[in-house]
Design an enzyme around this catalytic site. Structure first.
Site, mmCIF file in Angstrom:
data_model
loop_
_atom_site.group_PDB
_atom_site.id
_atom_site.type_symbol
_atom_site.label_atom_id
_atom_site.label_comp_id
_atom_site.label_asym_id
_atom_site.label_seq_id
_atom_site.Cartn_x
_atom_site.Cartn_y
_atom_site.Cartn_z
ATOM 1 C CG MET A 164 -106.033 80.961 -39.358
ATOM 2 S SD MET A 164 -105.445 82.734 -39.288
ATOM 3 C CE MET A 164 -104.171 82.592 -37.731
ATOM 4 C CG ASP A 165 -110.469 77.641 -39.850
ATOM 5 O OD1 ASP A 165 -111.039 78.804 -40.096
ATOM 6 O OD2 ASP A 165 -110.358 77.131 -38.734
ATOM 7 C CE LYS A 166 -114.226 78.013 -46.616
ATOM 8 N NZ LYS A 166 -114.604 77.794 -48.115
#
Length: 290
Positions: free
Chosen positions: A158-160
């Site tokens: 999951m990207d930031k």
């Protein structure tokens, strides 16, 4: 012919007991000829008691899987290849059981089994599952560090900038299951766009969008009730969040916010942003059966 012989002929049962001929054994003891019913029961030989399994022993492949190194099936391959030692000796026997106090080495490293832990996080922004995005950037592992001493790993990436539900566990079998391209669990995303989604574009997405040469389908896409037409609900099976973004970017929309609000039946109910909780026993059963 003597009287005795004559009597024998007339009385064929004479010289017998109960109609059975009496013979003398070599030791002088009487025994009945074949056909004699057994009047005396032979003493039954005592049966050997089955050895009870030691509840503290554990199969070697399970021991390795519990340590978080790999799945049981993969552990079997390592064992057969001679990469596992117990008490300094290579073990290739399938089904070998590890006893309390044994030292197990996997590829040269000493390992210990861990209790399986399952932690659900409501991820906030600016935390990433990958160190590739920015060095020294905050990691999601920092948020669940106090949850368990076990070596937890996030299920998927999951990207930031993405928020919402993220599952952590040391159960390598479960991680493999939910990151497989063939996994069939449903996820629900709330997508915030830079402008209203046209109805014809919504229909295009429902019918399938081609991304990088592959047709991508959603289970369901809807406008969210009582919200602007830029707030969209997307239900699909993919665990790859990048695909969700690409669906809208393919149609020239910018994704302002992406929030995963449901993961394989798990929801954000009573779980504020930035908080985590352990899964219940029933939720773990549901995950494994999903």
């Amino acid at each position: 012919m003597s009287r005795h012989q004559g009597n024998d002929r007339k009385n064929p049962g004479s010289g017998r007991q109960g109609g059975f001929r009496k013979e003398r054994s070599s030791r002088g003891n009487d025994k009945f000829a074949s056909g004699q019913p057994k009047f005396f029961k032979q003493e039954a030989k005592p049966k050997s008691k089955p050895v009870a399994a030691n509840p503290d022993e554990i199969r070697l492949n399970r021991y390795i899987a519990n340590s978080g190194m790999c799945s049981r099936r993969e552990a079997d391959i390592y064992i057969q290849s001679g990469n596992v030692k117990v008490n300094g000796e290579v073990v290739t026997e399938m089904g070998y059981k590890v006893k309390p106090g044994d030292t197990v080495q996997f590829d040269g490293a000493t390992i210990t089994p861990e209790k399986k832990e399952y932690v659900l996080l409501n991820k906030p922004k600016n935390f990433s599952t990958s160190h590739d995005e920015e060095k020294n950037a905050p990691s999601v592992l920092d948020l669940v560090r106090n949850a368990s001493r076990a070596k937890l790993q996030p299920v998927g990436r999951m990207d930031k900038t993405t928020t919402g539900l993220l599952l952590f566990t040391n159960d390598t079998d479960l991680i493999k299951k939910f990151t497989s391209p063939n996994q069939r669990s449903t996820k629900l995303y709330q997508v915030s766009l830079d402008r209203n989604l046209k109805f014809e574009d919504l229909e295009k997405i429902q019918g399938g969008i081609t991304i990088d040469g592959h047709k991508v389908f959603v289970e369901e896409i809807t406008y969210i009730d009582n919200e602007p037409k830029s707030e969209i609900g997307v239900k699909m099976k993919t665990a790859n969040i990048k695909i969700v973004r690409k669906i809208f970017e393919q149609l020239k929309y910018n994704v302002i916010k992406l929030d995963r609000v449901m993961f394989a039946g798990l929801t954000k109910k009573n779980l504020p942003r930035g908080n985590w909780r352990f899964l219940t026993d029933q939720e773990i059963i549901n995950l494994k059966n999903s």
